[in-house]
Design a protein around this motif. Structure first.
Motif, PDB file in Angstrom:
ATOM      1  N   LEU A 175      15.649   4.277  -6.197  1.00  0.00           N
ATOM      2  CA  LEU A 175      14.634   3.599  -5.391  1.00  0.00           C
ATOM      3  C   LEU A 175      14.192   4.456  -4.206  1.00  0.00           C
ATOM      4  O   LEU A 175      13.007   4.531  -3.891  1.00  0.00           O
ATOM      5  CB  LEU A 175      15.162   2.254  -4.880  1.00  0.00           C
ATOM      6  CG  LEU A 175      15.146   1.099  -5.855  1.00  0.00           C
ATOM      7  CD1 LEU A 175      15.846  -0.119  -5.247  1.00  0.00           C
ATOM      8  CD2 LEU A 175      13.734   0.750  -6.254  1.00  0.00           C
ATOM      9  N   ARG A 191       3.240   1.633  -0.839  1.00  0.00           N
ATOM     10  CA  ARG A 191       4.381   0.782  -1.198  1.00  0.00           C
ATOM     11  C   ARG A 191       4.549   0.725  -2.702  1.00  0.00           C
ATOM     12  O   ARG A 191       3.577   0.808  -3.449  1.00  0.00           O
ATOM     13  CB  ARG A 191       4.163  -0.636  -0.689  1.00  0.00           C
ATOM     14  CG  ARG A 191       4.224  -0.751   0.791  1.00  0.00           C
ATOM     15  CD  ARG A 191       4.072  -2.192   1.198  1.00  0.00           C
ATOM     16  NE  ARG A 191       4.252  -2.318   2.626  1.00  0.00           N
ATOM     17  CZ  ARG A 191       4.707  -3.409   3.200  1.00  0.00           C
ATOM     18  NH1 ARG A 191       4.986  -4.466   2.487  1.00  0.00           N
ATOM     19  NH2 ARG A 191       4.857  -3.445   4.495  1.00  0.00           N
ATOM     20  N   SER A 216       5.124  -1.346  -5.999  1.00  0.00           N
ATOM     21  CA  SER A 216       4.861  -2.722  -6.427  1.00  0.00           C
ATOM     22  C   SER A 216       6.152  -3.333  -6.967  1.00  0.00           C
ATOM     23  O   SER A 216       7.107  -2.628  -7.293  1.00  0.00           O
ATOM     24  CB  SER A 216       3.787  -2.743  -7.518  1.00  0.00           C
ATOM     25  OG  SER A 216       4.303  -2.178  -8.716  1.00  0.00           O
ATOM     26  N   THR A 217       6.155  -4.632  -7.063  1.00  0.00           N
ATOM     27  CA  THR A 217       7.307  -5.333  -7.630  1.00  0.00           C
ATOM     28  C   THR A 217       7.570  -4.851  -9.046  1.00  0.00           C
ATOM     29  O   THR A 217       8.726  -4.653  -9.441  1.00  0.00           O
ATOM     30  CB  THR A 217       7.058  -6.863  -7.633  1.00  0.00           C
ATOM     31  OG1 THR A 217       6.799  -7.280  -6.284  1.00  0.00           O
ATOM     32  CG2 THR A 217       8.244  -7.619  -8.176  1.00  0.00           C
ATOM     33  N   GLU A 218       6.509  -4.633  -9.800  1.00  0.00           N
ATOM     34  CA  GLU A 218       6.650  -4.162 -11.177  1.00  0.00           C
ATOM     35  C   GLU A 218       7.275  -2.767 -11.224  1.00  0.00           C
ATOM     36  O   GLU A 218       8.118  -2.483 -12.070  1.00  0.00           O
ATOM     37  CB  GLU A 218       5.294  -4.156 -11.890  1.00  0.00           C
ATOM     38  CG  GLU A 218       4.722  -5.532 -12.156  1.00  0.00           C
ATOM     39  CD  GLU A 218       4.079  -6.186 -10.927  1.00  0.00           C
ATOM     40  OE1 GLU A 218       3.753  -5.469  -9.937  1.00  0.00           O
ATOM     41  OE2 GLU A 218       3.924  -7.414 -10.938  1.00  0.00           O
ATOM     42  N   GLU A 219       6.867  -1.891 -10.296  1.00  0.00           N
ATOM     43  CA  GLU A 219       7.439  -0.542 -10.247  1.00  0.00           C
ATOM     44  C   GLU A 219       8.926  -0.590  -9.890  1.00  0.00           C
ATOM     45  O   GLU A 219       9.737   0.114 -10.486  1.00  0.00           O
ATOM     46  CB  GLU A 219       6.689   0.317  -9.227  1.00  0.00           C
ATOM     47  CG  GLU A 219       5.291   0.685  -9.652  1.00  0.00           C
ATOM     48  CD  GLU A 219       4.493   1.342  -8.545  1.00  0.00           C
ATOM     49  OE1 GLU A 219       3.839   2.359  -8.852  1.00  0.00           O
ATOM     50  OE2 GLU A 219       4.514   0.842  -7.392  1.00  0.00           O
ATOM     51  N   ILE A 220       9.265  -1.436  -8.935  1.00  0.00           N
ATOM     52  CA  ILE A 220      10.665  -1.579  -8.533  1.00  0.00           C
ATOM     53  C   ILE A 220      11.488  -2.119  -9.698  1.00  0.00           C
ATOM     54  O   ILE A 220      12.581  -1.614  -9.992  1.00  0.00           O
ATOM     55  CB  ILE A 220      10.791  -2.493  -7.303  1.00  0.00           C
ATOM     56  CG1 ILE A 220      10.160  -1.804  -6.088  1.00  0.00           C
ATOM     57  CG2 ILE A 220      12.252  -2.857  -7.033  1.00  0.00           C
ATOM     58  CD1 ILE A 220      10.004  -2.692  -4.878  1.00  0.00           C
ATOM     59  N   ASP A 221      10.961  -3.132 -10.383  1.00  0.00           N
ATOM     60  CA  ASP A 221      11.664  -3.688 -11.543  1.00  0.00           C
ATOM     61  C   ASP A 221      11.893  -2.625 -12.601  1.00  0.00           C
ATOM     62  O   ASP A 221      12.973  -2.547 -13.203  1.00  0.00           O
ATOM     63  CB  ASP A 221      10.888  -4.861 -12.143  1.00  0.00           C
ATOM     64  CG  ASP A 221      10.971  -6.120 -11.301  1.00  0.00           C
ATOM     65  OD1 ASP A 221      11.792  -6.163 -10.359  1.00  0.00           O
ATOM     66  OD2 ASP A 221      10.216  -7.068 -11.591  1.00  0.00           O
ATOM     67  N   GLU A 222      10.883  -1.783 -12.829  1.00  0.00           N
ATOM     68  CA  GLU A 222      11.009  -0.734 -13.840  1.00  0.00           C
ATOM     69  C   GLU A 222      12.095   0.268 -13.440  1.00  0.00           C
ATOM     70  O   GLU A 222      12.916   0.669 -14.263  1.00  0.00           O
ATOM     71  CB  GLU A 222       9.676  -0.022 -14.015  1.00  0.00           C
ATOM     72  CG  GLU A 222       9.702   1.016 -15.120  1.00  0.00           C
ATOM     73  CD  GLU A 222       8.360   1.682 -15.329  1.00  0.00           C
ATOM     74  OE1 GLU A 222       8.358   2.810 -15.852  1.00  0.00           O
ATOM     75  OE2 GLU A 222       7.324   1.094 -14.976  1.00  0.00           O
ATOM     76  N   PRO A 234      11.563  -8.455 -17.486  1.00  0.00           N
ATOM     77  CA  PRO A 234      10.974  -9.735 -17.084  1.00  0.00           C
ATOM     78  C   PRO A 234      11.370 -10.859 -18.036  1.00  0.00           C
ATOM     79  O   PRO A 234      11.441 -10.643 -19.255  1.00  0.00           O
ATOM     80  CB  PRO A 234       9.478  -9.492 -17.137  1.00  0.00           C
ATOM     81  CG  PRO A 234       9.276  -8.062 -17.440  1.00  0.00           C
ATOM     82  CD  PRO A 234      10.573  -7.473 -17.840  1.00  0.00           C
TER      83      PRO A 234
END
Length: 54
Positions: free
Chosen positions: A24, A34, A36-42, A48
């Motif tokens: 991270l 910043r 994105s939430t999707e990038e952090i999840d990946e 999901p």
């Protein structure tokens, strides 16, 4: 003979957490803005959940 001070200092779960945090930090330092939430999840390997009705 048992030695109470002879313990393993390697904790697999802790090492995995350090790896995820490092990933991270690297991604954030390379990002233009910043993450994105999707990038952090990946980065974290989060899959999901299916939403109701999908």
């Amino acid at each position: 003979m048992y030695d109470q001070f002879d313990v393993s200092l390697e904790d697999g779960e802790l090492l995995r957490e350090v790896e995820l945090t490092t990933n991270l930090i690297i991604a954030a330092s390379e990002a233009d803005g910043r993450l994105s939430t999707e990038e952090i999840d990946e980065i974290l390997g989060v899959v999901p959940r299916a939403r109701k009705g999908d």
